[in-house]
Design an enzyme around this catalytic site. Structure first.
Site, PDB file in Angstrom:
ATOM      1  N   MET A   1       0.931  -1.040  -0.016  1.00  0.00           N
ATOM      2  CA  MET A   1      -0.114   0.038   0.107  1.00  0.00           C
ATOM      3  C   MET A   1       0.683   1.226  -0.065  1.00  0.00           C
ATOM      4  SD  MET A   1      -2.058   1.535   3.011  1.00  0.00           S
ATOM      5  CE  MET A   1      -1.796   3.199   3.168  1.00  0.00           C
ATOM      6  N   PRO A   2       1.100   1.942  -1.225  1.00  0.00           N
ATOM      7  CA  PRO A   2       1.649   3.335  -1.182  1.00  0.00           C
ATOM      8  C   PRO A   2       0.863   4.197  -0.473  1.00  0.00           C
ATOM      9  CG  PRO A   2       2.133   2.277  -3.264  1.00  0.00           C
ATOM     10  CD  PRO A   2       0.929   1.336  -2.486  1.00  0.00           C
ATOM     11  N   LEU A   3       1.510   5.206   0.257  1.00  0.00           N
ATOM     12  CA  LEU A   3       0.796   6.670   0.423  1.00  0.00           C
ATOM     13  C   LEU A   3       1.171   7.518  -0.024  1.00  0.00           C
ATOM     14  CD1 LEU A   3      -1.511   7.897   2.455  1.00  0.00           C
ATOM     15  CD2 LEU A   3       0.462   8.138   4.115  1.00  0.00           C
TER      16      LEU A   3
END
Length: 126
Positions: free
Chosen positions: A1-3
């Site tokens: 999960m990139p932010l």
């Protein structure tokens, strides 16, 4: 999960902001194996506070400058990261029309225990 955090000047249309988000998301999906629906983006507009050197490293930046910070799990190769940078710039040049010189990208890497998707639980830690 990139932010993903995207900072830009104030006064841009919602369509422009959506194109920024879409361009970054497509680039991550096509170059660094991020699922297309794994989208967590924070777009912040600034009336002031975007301070930058308009000529650093011989790159001529304009007031349309955009900063993109992507926090993601470590493990991507240098080649994957370079492909990501190129794809983001290509996408944003096509839509919404950001000059390649006006795109700054910074990756921040971390590891599985560094994420909680909700409920106060580190879901990736078994």
């Amino acid at each position: 999960m990139p932010l993903v955090r995207i900072s830009h000047r104030s006064g841009l249309s919602e369509a422009y902001r959506q194109a920024l988000s879409d361009g970054v998301q497509e680039a991550m999906a096509s170059t660094v194996n991020v699922p297309a629906d794994d989208r967590f983006h924070i777009l912040t507009e600034h009336a002031s506070g975007l301070v930058f050197d308009a000529h650093y490293l011989g790159i001529e930046r304009s007031p349309e400058w955009v900063a993109i910070q992507i926090t993601l799990r470590k493990g991507r190769t240098v080649e994957m990261k370079q492909a990501l940078y190129r794809r983001i710039v290509e996408n944003l040049a096509a839509k919404p029309g950001v000059r390649p010189e006006d795109v700054l990208i910074c990756l921040v890497e971390n590891d599985l225990p560094d994420w909680s998707f909700g409920n106060g639980v580190a879901q990736y830690v078994r």
